[in-house]
Scaffold this motif. Structure first.
Motif, short mmCIF file in Angstrom:
data_model
loop_
_atom_site.label_atom_id
_atom_site.label_comp_id
_atom_site.label_asym_id
_atom_site.label_seq_id
_atom_site.Cartn_x
_atom_site.Cartn_y
_atom_site.Cartn_z
N HIS A 1 0.73 -1.43 0.31
CA HIS A 1 -0.19 -0.03 -0.32
C HIS A 1 1.17 1.29 -0.44
N ARG A 2 0.51 2.28 -0.79
CA ARG A 2 1.28 3.84 -0.48
C ARG A 2 1.39 4.30 0.62
N ASP A 3 0.76 3.79 1.71
CA ASP A 3 0.92 4.56 2.89
C ASP A 3 1.94 4.48 3.53
N TRP A 4 2.08 2.55 3.33
CA TRP A 4 2.82 1.90 4.37
C TRP A 4 4.39 2.63 3.94
N VAL A 5 5.27 2.28 4.95
CA VAL A 5 7.00 2.36 5.45
C VAL A 5 7.70 0.96 5.06
N GLN A 6 8.65 1.59 4.37
CA GLN A 6 9.97 0.01 4.28
C GLN A 6 9.72 -0.26 5.94
N LEU A 7 10.57 -1.31 6.70
CA LEU A 7 11.49 -1.28 7.29
C LEU A 7 12.62 -1.94 7.74
#
Length: 275
Positions: free
Chosen positions: A87-93
């Protein structure tokens, strides 16, 4: 209670109209469910302080999960590396540490704690299935607040939004090229004390961590070039070289000329910092 060994379990139910399935389930992308406890949590349990994630800038975060074999939980470390994923709002860890636990099964729903602001800024939503990768994704709390506006209206969230994030320190100046390093070496060789001993005294004025990295060569020009090269390869090398030249012979015409050339070829940080 998660993360509280020996704590009394407390039942919870989903708040009406406060479940937002994630994209993997065909939902909006939130992957968020708001729970209401059926009873009070233990008396020594504090409410987590929350805030927006903002732009991912590779800052370190920490997470507390319950992977298989660790029922009482484990801490994991990660960096926020960029937006993306399902999803475009997610942030990768991106996981940190070779021996630390991987952010995977058992961490779903864990709060992502920003150590710089001392706030929970996201919630783990998914992990990359490749066991060799240390990648996962989180839902930033500002995205969660768009799904459930009551979250954004809390005092803690509003306070965090209004507080400016500390500016990142300026990036160090790029080291001089090999050509410029030779030019600096030639300028240093014009300084009488450097010419007299082939740079031995100048090398001795460098910090041990840089001095030990200087390669040895019988030809004075290459010896001084290797000295400049060792400084260029160290984060504090510019400051160390400037300080060493000033101590050795910074007041002579040749010494000032070498320092002026160093300033042109290897500028200081904005604001006057010398490294």
């Amino acid at each position: 209670m998660p993360g509280l060994p020996g704590g009394t379990p407390v039942e919870a139910t989903v708040v009406p109209d406060a479940w937002f399935p994630g994209p993997l389930a065909g939902g909006s992308g939130g992957d968020l469910a708001v729970l209401r406890l059926s009873g009070a949590p233990p008396g020594d349990t504090a409410v987590a302080r929350i805030g927006p994630c903002g732009e991912p800038d590779r800052r370190e975060v920490r997470l507390y999960g319950h992977p298989t074999g660790a029922p009482d939980g484990l801490w994991a470390r990660a960096r926020l590396v960029g937006r993306g994923g399902p999803h475009r709002d997610w942030v990768q860890l991106e996981g940190i540490g070779i021996g630390g636990p991987r952010v995977g099964p058992g961490f779903s729903g864990a709060g992502v704690w920003d150590t710089a602001t001392d706030r929970i800024v996201g919630m783990v939503t998914a992990a990359y299935t490749d066991q060799q990768a240390r990648a996962a994704w989180m839902l930033p709390l500002e995205a969660a607040a768009r799904e459930w506006p009551e979250l954004g209206g809390t005092e803690a969230f509003t306070e965090a939004v209004s507080r400016p994030r500390p500016e990142s320190p300026p990036a160090p100046p790029p080291p001089p090229s090999d050509r410029d390093q030779f030019a600096l070496a030639d300028a240093l060789l014009n300084v009488p004390p450097v010419e007299d001993d082939g740079g031995a005294a100048l090398r001795g004025l460098l910090p041990p961590r840089i001095r030990r990295a200087v390669r040895t060569h019988p030809r004075p020009r290459l010896q001084v070039f290797f000295l400049v090269q060792a400084c260029a390869e160290h984060p504090d090398g510019r400051r160390a070289l400037v300080d060493a030249v000033r101590l050795l012979d910074g007041e002579s015409r040749a010494g000032r000329a070498a320092l002026d050339l160093l300033e042109r070829l290897w500028p200081a940080l904005p604001g006057g910092a010398s490294s």
